[in-house]
Design an enzyme around this catalytic site. Structure first.
Site, mmCIF file in Angstrom:
data_model
loop_
_atom_site.group_PDB
_atom_site.id
_atom_site.type_symbol
_atom_site.label_atom_id
_atom_site.label_comp_id
_atom_site.label_asym_id
_atom_site.label_seq_id
_atom_site.Cartn_x
_atom_site.Cartn_y
_atom_site.Cartn_z
ATOM 1 N N CYS A 114 0.686 -1.233 0.125
ATOM 2 C CA CYS A 114 0.001 -0.040 0.082
ATOM 3 C C CYS A 114 0.726 1.178 0.002
ATOM 4 O O CYS A 114 0.232 2.395 -0.020
ATOM 5 C CB CYS A 114 -1.031 -0.047 1.172
ATOM 6 S SG CYS A 114 -2.117 -1.321 1.236
ATOM 7 N N HIS A 254 -1.714 6.623 4.878
ATOM 8 C CA HIS A 254 -2.596 5.629 4.100
ATOM 9 C C HIS A 254 -4.044 5.488 4.899
ATOM 10 O O HIS A 254 -3.573 5.238 6.082
ATOM 11 C CB HIS A 254 -1.700 4.330 3.999
ATOM 12 C CG HIS A 254 -2.451 3.260 3.575
ATOM 13 N ND1 HIS A 254 -3.200 3.200 2.616
ATOM 14 C CD2 HIS A 254 -2.254 1.938 4.080
ATOM 15 C CE1 HIS A 254 -3.777 2.023 2.192
ATOM 16 N NE2 HIS A 254 -3.108 1.296 3.154
ATOM 17 N N ASN A 284 -10.090 1.113 2.545
ATOM 18 C CA ASN A 284 -8.746 1.045 2.184
ATOM 19 C C ASN A 284 -8.701 0.691 0.745
ATOM 20 O O ASN A 284 -8.983 -0.506 0.399
ATOM 21 C CB ASN A 284 -8.038 -0.174 3.179
ATOM 22 C CG ASN A 284 -6.510 -0.223 2.811
ATOM 23 O OD1 ASN A 284 -6.304 0.203 1.861
ATOM 24 N ND2 ASN A 284 -5.977 -1.097 3.512
HETATM 25 O O1 UT7 Z 1 -3.167 -1.565 3.868
HETATM 26 C C1 UT7 Z 1 -2.849 -2.538 4.766
HETATM 27 C C2 UT7 Z 1 -3.977 -3.601 5.105
HETATM 28 N N1 UT7 Z 1 -4.407 -4.115 6.164
HETATM 29 C C3 UT7 Z 1 -4.458 -3.360 7.432
HETATM 30 O O2 UT7 Z 1 -4.388 -2.308 7.540
HETATM 31 C C4 UT7 Z 1 -5.254 -4.385 8.667
HETATM 32 C C5 UT7 Z 1 -4.706 -3.792 9.970
HETATM 33 N N2 UT7 Z 1 -5.512 -4.519 10.834
HETATM 34 C C6 UT7 Z 1 -6.509 -3.981 11.336
HETATM 35 O O3 UT7 Z 1 -7.259 -3.199 10.791
HETATM 36 C C7 UT7 Z 1 -7.425 -4.961 12.397
HETATM 37 O O4 UT7 Z 1 -6.471 -5.918 12.822
HETATM 38 C C8 UT7 Z 1 -8.686 -5.520 11.927
HETATM 39 C C9 UT7 Z 1 -9.707 -4.550 11.830
HETATM 40 C C10 UT7 Z 1 -8.546 -6.324 10.597
HETATM 41 C C11 UT7 Z 1 -9.177 -6.508 12.843
HETATM 42 O O5 UT7 Z 1 -9.390 -5.895 14.120
HETATM 43 P P1 UT7 Z 1 -8.995 -6.464 15.411
HETATM 44 O O6 UT7 Z 1 -9.365 -5.370 16.583
HETATM 45 O O7 UT7 Z 1 -7.568 -6.629 15.389
HETATM 46 O O8 UT7 Z 1 -9.835 -7.903 15.603
HETATM 47 P P2 UT7 Z 1 -9.176 -9.309 15.659
HETATM 48 O O9 UT7 Z 1 -8.684 -9.683 14.448
HETATM 49 O O10 UT7 Z 1 -8.426 -9.398 17.099
HETATM 50 O O11 UT7 Z 1 -10.795 -10.016 15.866
HETATM 51 C C12 UT7 Z 1 -11.472 -9.872 16.934
HETATM 52 C C13 UT7 Z 1 -12.898 -10.509 16.859
HETATM 53 C C14 UT7 Z 1 -12.602 -12.048 16.375
HETATM 54 O O12 UT7 Z 1 -13.757 -12.812 17.079
HETATM 55 P P3 UT7 Z 1 -13.230 -13.710 18.187
HETATM 56 O O13 UT7 Z 1 -12.393 -14.702 17.476
HETATM 57 O O14 UT7 Z 1 -12.565 -12.956 19.262
HETATM 58 O O15 UT7 Z 1 -14.542 -14.267 18.434
HETATM 59 C C15 UT7 Z 1 -12.951 -11.840 15.052
HETATM 60 O O16 UT7 Z 1 -13.487 -13.226 14.431
HETATM 61 O O17 UT7 Z 1 -13.611 -10.184 15.842
HETATM 62 C C16 UT7 Z 1 -14.064 -10.722 15.107
HETATM 63 N N3 UT7 Z 1 -14.067 -10.425 13.784
HETATM 64 C C17 UT7 Z 1 -15.217 -9.622 13.350
HETATM 65 N N4 UT7 Z 1 -16.428 -9.722 13.650
HETATM 66 C C18 UT7 Z 1 -17.384 -8.867 13.083
HETATM 67 C C19 UT7 Z 1 -13.253 -10.171 12.660
HETATM 68 N N5 UT7 Z 1 -13.766 -9.410 11.569
HETATM 69 C C20 UT7 Z 1 -14.951 -9.111 11.897
HETATM 70 C C21 UT7 Z 1 -16.131 -8.554 10.936
HETATM 71 N N6 UT7 Z 1 -17.218 -8.377 11.770
HETATM 72 N N7 UT7 Z 1 -15.728 -7.970 9.931
#
Ligand code: UT7
Length: 327
Positions: A114, A254, A284
């Protein structure tokens, strides 16, 4: 470095808007989760039968028009993208063809996650500085909707499609790139990948069945690295520019996640009202994120003559960097 001026900016977002509520109809997610974790409310997605290059062509045409220039003025076309129009020959030739660059200027793709647009800006500036080219068309384009797994709620809610472009011309005076810091940390290459479809693992019925041509992301890992990477690059670029953070008029980060942007701003102690943000509407858009943000700010009249901009990004690779630009 030689003076450089952004003579024109342009951007393109597909017409189709998908809200968080739209996604929650087919996916186990909610508007509340997506907004509170990412700041995203909606994204623009390209229609499945539309060639992605058309977005870059539209953004480039707008940038050239605002610069008062035509295709024949372009000495070099650089296209920053992660997922090219075709593996061979990439994206740049398709955009050159669409723009009608009949005088055969060089064109090439740049792939730096990115951060591709920020890397492209530094490369363009260096090539202009060397005297190799005078007028550069730099396009950031991404249609990641074609490569996300729409059943994977951890990734698909984050991305949108779009393109942005700038026309760079040489100029006298002190405008241009004041400083830059570009980095790559290959120990983090596993954080964001599309495992199949390249030469390491060519596409086959098995890779398609296993979904290995989809974008796979370790979201937490990306999140944890992103803030410190952009902080480091911004501090280094500022130092190289011989300015202090307080001299920066606008920070253009970004647009990956609002919480990442807010954590960065907090660590830098940078005023929040000087940070440009549009992630709520566009999500994004990867390499297109910064040029779209820039074009919107320019068209809204927010950026004034002589303003100092810091453009900072991180992404797959892991590539990251910041360019300091005097407008
Ligand atoms: O350009 C670069 C591209 N990528 C990025 O910038 C990504 C950077 N990372 C992030 O923005 C964050 O890590 C995310 C937004 C992707 C995820 O947020 P998080 O606070 O790190 O959540 P997590 O991955 O630790 O997941 C927490 C919970 C999980 O459930 P359990 O296992 O605790 O029951 C996930 O399954 O949130 C769940 N979850 C969702 N729930 C509802 C993950 N995605 C979703 C969703 N809707 N879309």
């Amino acid at each position: 470095m030689m003076g450089l001026r952004v003579a024109g900016t342009g951007s393109f977002l597909p017409e189709r808007v998908i809200t968080n509520d739209d996604l929650s109809r087919t996916l186990d997610t909610s508007d509340e989760w997506i907004r509170s974790r990412t700041g995203i409310a909606a994204r623009h997605l390209l229609e499945p039968d539309t060639p992605p290059a058309s977005m870059g062509i539209a953004a480039a045409r707008a940038a050239l028009r605002r610069a008062g220039l035509g295709p024949s003025d372009v000495d070099l076309l650089i296209v920053a993208t992660n997922v090219p129009e075709e593996i061979i020959p990439g994206s740049a030739p398709f955009i050159a063809e669409g723009l009608g660059l009949h005088h055969e200027p060089p064109f090439f793709d740049i792939k730096a996650g990115c951060a591709g647009f920020v890397f492209g800006l530094a490369v363009a500036g260096a090539m202009m500085d060397s005297g190799l080219v005078r007028t550069v068309l730099l396009v950031g384009i991404e249609a990641l909707s074609r490569f996300v797994d729409w059943e994977d709620r951890k990734t698909c809610v984050l991305f949108g499609d779009g393109a942005g472009a700038v026309v760079l011309v040489g100029t006298e005076g002190d405008r241009g790139i004041l400083g830059a810091a570009l980095h790559g940390d290959a120990t983090k290459l596993g954080l964001l990948r599309i495992p199949a479809g390249g030469v390491r693992l060519p596409a086959s019925p098995e890779t398609v069945a296993a979904g290995k041509h989809f974008l796979r992301m370790k979201g937490r890992g990306v999140y944890q690295s992103a803030v410190t990477m952009m902080e480091r690059a911004t501090l280094e670029a500022t130092e190289r520019a011989g300015i202090s953070l307080a001299d920066i008029d606008w920070l253009l980060p970004h647009q990956a996640n609002l919480r990442i942007i807010e954590a960065l701003v907090k660590r830098l102690g940078f005023p929040r009202d000087r940070v440009l943000v549009n992630i709520d509407r566009v999500a994004n858009t990867s390499t297109a994120s910064i040029p779209i943000l820039l074009d919107e700010a320019v068209r809204a009249g927010r950026i004034g003559d002589g303003d100092i901009l810091a453009l900072t990004a991180f992404g797959a690779g892991a590539c990251y960097g910041t360019v300091i630009l005097r407008w």
